[in-house]
Design a protein around this motif. Structure first.
Motif, short mmCIF file in Angstrom:
data_model
loop_
_atom_site.label_atom_id
_atom_site.label_comp_id
_atom_site.label_asym_id
_atom_site.label_seq_id
_atom_site.Cartn_x
_atom_site.Cartn_y
_atom_site.Cartn_z
N CYS A 14 -41.20 -66.58 77.99
CA CYS A 14 -39.81 -66.14 77.98
C CYS A 14 -38.85 -67.33 77.99
N ASN A 15 -38.94 -68.15 79.02
CA ASN A 15 -38.00 -69.26 79.17
C ASN A 15 -38.72 -70.60 79.04
N VAL A 16 -38.61 -71.22 77.89
CA VAL A 16 -39.19 -72.54 77.63
C VAL A 16 -38.21 -73.34 76.80
N ALA A 17 -38.01 -74.61 77.17
CA ALA A 17 -37.11 -75.49 76.42
C ALA A 17 -37.91 -76.64 75.80
N GLN A 18 -37.31 -77.28 74.82
CA GLN A 18 -37.92 -78.46 74.19
C GLN A 18 -36.89 -79.57 74.10
N PHE A 19 -37.27 -80.76 74.56
CA PHE A 19 -36.40 -81.92 74.41
C PHE A 19 -36.52 -82.42 72.97
N ILE A 20 -35.37 -82.51 72.29
CA ILE A 20 -35.36 -82.94 70.89
C ILE A 20 -35.08 -84.43 70.77
N THR A 21 -33.94 -84.88 71.32
CA THR A 21 -33.59 -86.29 71.20
C THR A 21 -32.46 -86.64 72.16
N ASP A 22 -32.28 -87.94 72.37
CA ASP A 22 -31.09 -88.45 73.05
C ASP A 22 -29.99 -88.57 72.00
N VAL A 23 -28.98 -87.74 72.09
CA VAL A 23 -27.89 -87.79 71.12
C VAL A 23 -27.03 -89.03 71.37
N THR A 24 -26.78 -89.34 72.63
CA THR A 24 -26.01 -90.55 72.99
C THR A 24 -26.77 -91.34 74.04
N ILE A 25 -26.39 -92.58 74.19
CA ILE A 25 -26.93 -93.49 75.21
C ILE A 25 -28.45 -93.54 75.14
N PRO A 26 -28.99 -94.22 74.14
CA PRO A 26 -30.45 -94.40 74.09
C PRO A 26 -30.95 -95.11 75.35
N ASP A 27 -32.22 -94.91 75.67
CA ASP A 27 -32.79 -95.54 76.86
C ASP A 27 -32.62 -97.06 76.81
N GLY A 28 -32.19 -97.62 77.95
CA GLY A 28 -31.99 -99.06 78.05
C GLY A 28 -30.64 -99.55 77.57
N THR A 29 -29.70 -98.62 77.29
CA THR A 29 -28.37 -99.03 76.85
C THR A 29 -27.71 -99.91 77.92
N VAL A 30 -27.12 -101.01 77.48
CA VAL A 30 -26.48 -101.94 78.42
C VAL A 30 -25.07 -101.46 78.74
N MET A 31 -24.75 -101.39 80.01
CA MET A 31 -23.43 -100.98 80.50
C MET A 31 -22.84 -102.08 81.37
N THR A 32 -21.53 -102.11 81.41
CA THR A 32 -20.86 -103.00 82.36
C THR A 32 -20.71 -102.27 83.68
N PRO A 33 -20.55 -102.97 84.78
CA PRO A 33 -20.40 -102.31 86.08
C PRO A 33 -19.24 -101.30 86.07
N SER A 34 -19.52 -100.12 86.60
CA SER A 34 -18.53 -99.03 86.75
C SER A 34 -18.01 -98.51 85.41
N GLN A 35 -18.76 -98.71 84.35
CA GLN A 35 -18.33 -98.21 83.04
C GLN A 35 -18.55 -96.71 82.94
#
Length: 318
Positions: free
Chosen positions: A89-110
């Motif tokens: 009945c209730n099953v989901a599938q992860f398709i993709t990261d639409v934004t912010i791929p894994d390991g994206t570099v951010m500045t502090p408090s961004q």
């Protein structure tokens, strides 16, 4: 004296002669006694034999018959698996990261918006489901966020507004989907089969410039559906894409639609921020509301698909 001796010897000779004459008779007498004993023994044996003839042979008592054993059938285990339901009945599938791929570099408090594309691969409609923070680094995100109704086979982009931690380091936050009864929905291709996550690396600006990650990137694209009208169009769909970047630069993007893709276009940013662009839909003379979609693909700097917006608004074109 001599005459007496002669007389004694004569008597001895006569006695010996007489003994010799009686010896055969004695032997015959002993033989007769032996034969008599044998005859008596035979007679005794014959007297014990019935008048009919030979002695009866003792009867042999037959052994009891052994009952015939009926073979017991052997049950062969065929290891037939138990029947399982063919659908869930209730099953989901992860398709993709639409934004912010894994390991994206951010500045502090961004500040940034994370978006995941999820598909309902179960047999039931999602009604009243929620996106819920599970574990790890919350990054100032909401504890829960409602999910719009979703039919089996449809996809949805789930997004949350987040803020990178103020301290440099690697951060990851896990999220999940729960039903209106707070039951965890399994996630095919998800982490541990139950969650999906956002993964970022926080660095100071000076450190970030020394990495291979691009300094300028599109952090999110969100969509808003409205309508537009003019002298020749009534109630036509208008999709507004809100493009957010983390710094100054030029974004090269392409509109992708259910009727095809358009030519690439550029959008310049003087600084980090959000700009909006519109796509006005008008297909044919009369459009009957068949499901369609419009979305954005960022060619540079991300080379990333940022999802789409599905809609079924009718549009009249003379």
């Amino acid at each position: 004296m001599k005459s007496k001796l002669r007389l004694f010897n004569l008597l001895i000779i006569i006695a010996l002669f007489l003994s010799a004459c009686n010896l055969p008779a004695k032997i015959d007498q002993e033989e007769q006694m032996s034969q008599t004993a044998v005859a008596q023994t035979v007679e005794a044996l014959l007297s014990a034999t019935p008048a009919g003839g030979a002695a009866p042979i003792p009867s042999v008592t037959p052994l009891p018959s052994i009952p015939t054993l009926t073979p017991i059938p052997v049950v062969i285990n065929t290891n037939t698996p138990a029947a399982t339901p063919t659908t869930n009945c209730n099953v989901a599938q992860f398709i993709t990261d639409v934004t912010i791929p894994d390991g994206t570099v951010m500045t502090p408090s961004q500040a940034f918006t994370k978006k995941w594309r999820i598909k309902n691969i179960g047999s039931c409609v999602w009604n009243g489901f929620s996106l819920v923070f599970d574990s790890g680094d919350a990054m100032s995100g909401p504890a829960t966020k409602p999910i719009s109704a979703l039919n089996p086979g449809q996809e949805v982009d789930l997004e949350v507004a987040l803020t990178a931690p103020a301290t440099a380091g690697n951060y990851r936050g896990y999220w999940r989907i729960v039903t209106n009864g707070s039951v965890l929905v399994p996630i095919v291709n998800g982490s541990g089969g139950k969650t999906f996550y956002v993964d970022i690396k926080v660095q100071s600006p000076a450190t970030a410039t020394n990495t291979s990650a691009p300094a300028f990137t599109v952090t999110s694209v969100t969509y808003v559906l409205s309508t537009w009208n003019d002298a020749g169009h009534t109630n036509c769909p208008r999709v507004t894409a809100n493009i957010t970047t983390n710094a100054a630069g030029t974004v090269n993007y392409t509109w992708k639609t259910s009727s095809g893709t358009n030519s690439p276009a550029n959008l310049s940013f003087a600084a980090a921020g959000t700009q909006s662009i519109n796509y006005d839909w008008a297909l044919g003379s009369v459009w009957n509301g068949t499901a369609s979609f419009v979305g954005i693909y960022v060619n540079t700097p991300n080379n990333q698909d940022f999802g789409k917006l599905d809609f079924t608004i009718a549009c009249t074109v003379p």
